[in-house]
Design an enzyme around this catalytic site. Sequence first.
Site, PDB file in Angstrom:
ATOM      1  N   SER A   1      23.620  53.821  89.461  1.00 32.11           N
ATOM      2  CA  SER A   1      22.897  52.882  88.633  1.00 32.11           C
ATOM      3  C   SER A   1      23.206  51.626  88.921  1.00 32.11           C
ATOM      4  O   SER A   1      24.421  51.429  89.532  1.00 32.11           O
ATOM      5  CB  SER A   1      23.410  53.222  87.174  1.00 32.11           C
ATOM      6  OG  SER A   1      22.747  52.267  86.402  1.00 32.11           O
TER       7      SER A   1
ATOM      8  N   TYR B   1      28.701  55.203  80.013  1.00 37.69           N
ATOM      9  CA  TYR B   1      27.874  55.479  80.845  1.00 37.69           C
ATOM     10  C   TYR B   1      28.137  54.398  82.322  1.00 37.69           C
ATOM     11  O   TYR B   1      28.221  54.989  83.398  1.00 37.69           O
ATOM     12  CB  TYR B   1      26.572  55.022  80.566  1.00 37.69           C
ATOM     13  CG  TYR B   1      25.488  55.048  81.330  1.00 37.69           C
ATOM     14  CD1 TYR B   1      24.825  56.188  81.563  1.00 37.69           C
ATOM     15  CD2 TYR B   1      24.903  53.975  82.108  1.00 37.69           C
ATOM     16  CE1 TYR B   1      23.465  56.520  82.341  1.00 37.69           C
ATOM     17  CE2 TYR B   1      23.732  54.260  83.053  1.00 37.69           C
ATOM     18  CZ  TYR B   1      23.086  55.350  83.222  1.00 37.69           C
ATOM     19  OH  TYR B   1      21.878  55.367  84.151  1.00 37.69           O
TER      20      TYR B   1
END
Length: 257
Positions: free
Chosen positions: A139, A152
Amino acid sequence: MHLRGKTAIVTGSNSGIGLGIARELARAGADVVLNSFTDREEDHALAQEIADAHGVSARYIAADLSDAAAARGLVERAGRCDILVNNAGIQHVAPIDDFPAEKWDAIIAINLSSAFHTTAAALPMMRAAGWGRVINIASAHGLTASPYKSAYVAAKHGIVGFSKVTALETAREPITCNAVCPGYVLTPLVEAQIPDQMKAHGMDRETVIREVMLERQPSKEFATTEQLGGTCVFLCSDAAAQITGTTISVDGGWTAL
Ligand code: NAD
């Protein structure tokens, strides 16, 4: 159709980015194994749809990747793995002092540890076949941070580091490993948030997308699942044989800021 004869396992591929990647790999000729933790008729129907559309073999194998043995079992049950795309991921947003410990554990298990287990099971198969590609879907949050996304961001930075180690351990072999770092991608999950954001901010759809959701994405456009799939197909091509141990951002300029 340069991937004819290759088998690709894409984790977390019954929706969103994973499904887009599986579709593009199949379009390039690869046989595909879809996965998620559910075992519904519609999961298997997705595999059939891909097989019919692209004339490849496609299967759906249910495996809950929060479990180490199930993650290794997915690769073993597939029986062959030339291309491994570690894509499965979940999110939870909360300040660190309020972040539920079980959410931290689940995010680290699914977004990071599962990739270690699937890679460990897949590398011997790639070595036996004499070719392999490991692609980890990280990401923009594998390269930058945002508040309230501690688990995350930690998992995505972790997968970028793990990709580098995998690349170094396979550097003398015809195997590569890279991390793809998407910015905001318009998946059903993201699409579903738009009406709530419109209500919360009193904005129309276009303004909420531009000013709120894509605040950090300079292109002011979502990346698409097809673009992520195309990036994976490129990483499987001969042109990408010397690209290993790095990150490829598909983020409309987010990490250039
Ligand atoms: P999504 O929710 O549509 O897809 C996630 C997939 O993971 C689903 O198929 C889901 O069933 C699967 N999954 C969840 N828990 C699982 C488990 N325990 N075992 C097996 N499978 C499990 O979301 P998405 O947006 O397509 O995200 C896919 C990946 O891309 C994730 O790793 C996410 O972090 C990453 N990503 C997404 C965006 C975005 O904007 N959508 C941006 C950057 C990175």
